[in-house]
Design a protein around this motif. Structure first.
Motif, PDB file in Angstrom:
ATOM      1  N   LYS A  81      -0.810 129.588  50.505  1.00  0.00           N
ATOM      2  CA  LYS A  81      -2.062 130.358  50.883  1.00  0.00           C
ATOM      3  C   LYS A  81      -2.679 130.998  49.599  1.00  0.00           C
ATOM      4  N   ASN A  82      -3.966 131.007  49.661  1.00  0.00           N
ATOM      5  CA  ASN A  82      -4.701 131.635  48.605  1.00  0.00           C
ATOM      6  C   ASN A  82      -5.100 133.063  48.835  1.00  0.00           C
ATOM      7  N   TYR A 105      -4.975 134.274  58.869  1.00  0.00           N
ATOM      8  CA  TYR A 105      -4.703 133.806  57.973  1.00  0.00           C
ATOM      9  C   TYR A 105      -3.198 133.986  57.171  1.00  0.00           C
ATOM     10  N   GLY A 135      -6.896 135.287  47.426  1.00  0.00           N
ATOM     11  CA  GLY A 135      -8.419 135.550  47.622  1.00  0.00           C
ATOM     12  C   GLY A 135      -9.106 135.074  48.952  1.00  0.00           C
ATOM     13  N   THR A 136      -8.545 133.950  49.370  1.00  0.00           N
ATOM     14  CA  THR A 136      -9.290 133.556  50.718  1.00  0.00           C
ATOM     15  C   THR A 136      -8.717 134.476  51.697  1.00  0.00           C
ATOM     16  N   ALA A 182     -10.878 137.501  51.365  1.00  0.00           N
ATOM     17  CA  ALA A 182     -12.454 137.166  52.190  1.00  0.00           C
ATOM     18  C   ALA A 182     -12.337 137.014  53.542  1.00  0.00           C
ATOM     19  N   LEU A 183     -11.508 136.353  54.110  1.00  0.00           N
ATOM     20  CA  LEU A 183     -11.063 136.266  55.664  1.00  0.00           C
ATOM     21  C   LEU A 183     -11.081 137.564  56.350  1.00  0.00           C
ATOM     22  N   HIS A 207      -4.918 139.642  51.716  1.00  0.00           N
ATOM     23  CA  HIS A 207      -4.322 139.166  50.414  1.00  0.00           C
ATOM     24  C   HIS A 207      -2.724 139.426  50.375  1.00  0.00           C
TER      25      HIS A 207
END
Length: 142
Positions: free
Chosen positions: A44-45, A62, A47-48, A51-52, A88
């Motif tokens: 998993k990112n 996420y 940063g993504t 953002a999500l 995060h």
């Protein structure tokens, strides 16, 4: 009555946020070492995930924290105050645990090969000991 429900929902969100599976400082330092050595697994990112977290429950979903995701979905847009951090942190925790499991498996494979080499006489005990030390150093076992 509406204010009472909102307060109850906010309290539930705060209680669930404490259940988030973030990393402690030792685990964060360990993950940074794995990243620096190029050994980290990134499922998993982070940063993504952050953002999500701006979307209704997105960061929590996420990060595989579905119960918290539902609460954050219900509390959106208020949940954008904490869900990016939750997304995060959850992504980092997933990556940390995936890295630990991957490295455990790789170490076990190398040790198994080393044991086989010793048993078949391809190496002697001195070589075995030296190679085992190298494997232990490679995977952070001192």
């Amino acid at each position: 009555m509406k204010a009472h429900r909102l307060i109850l929902a906010a309290g539930l969100a705060v209680a669930c946020t404490g259940c988030a599976t973030g990393l402690n400082s030792h685990q964060k330092a360990e993950l940074r070492q794995y990243e620096a050595r190029g050994q980290a697994v990134q499922e998993k990112n982070p940063g993504t995930g952050a953002a999500l977290g701006l979307l209704p429950g997105g960061g929590s979903f996420y990060g595989r924290e579905y119960g918290l995701g539902v609460v954050n979905l219900l509390l959106w847009p208020l949940s954008i105050l904490w869900d990016p951090v939750s997304g995060h942190d959850a992504a980092e925790a997933i990556n940390y645990h995936a890295t630990k499991e991957h490295l455990r498996g790789e170490r076990e494979k190398e040790l198994s090969t080393l044991d086989s080499n010793l048993q078949t006489g391809q190496i002697d005990m001195t070589q075995y000991t030296l190679e085992k030390r190298k494997i232990d150093q490679k995977y952070g076992i001192n």
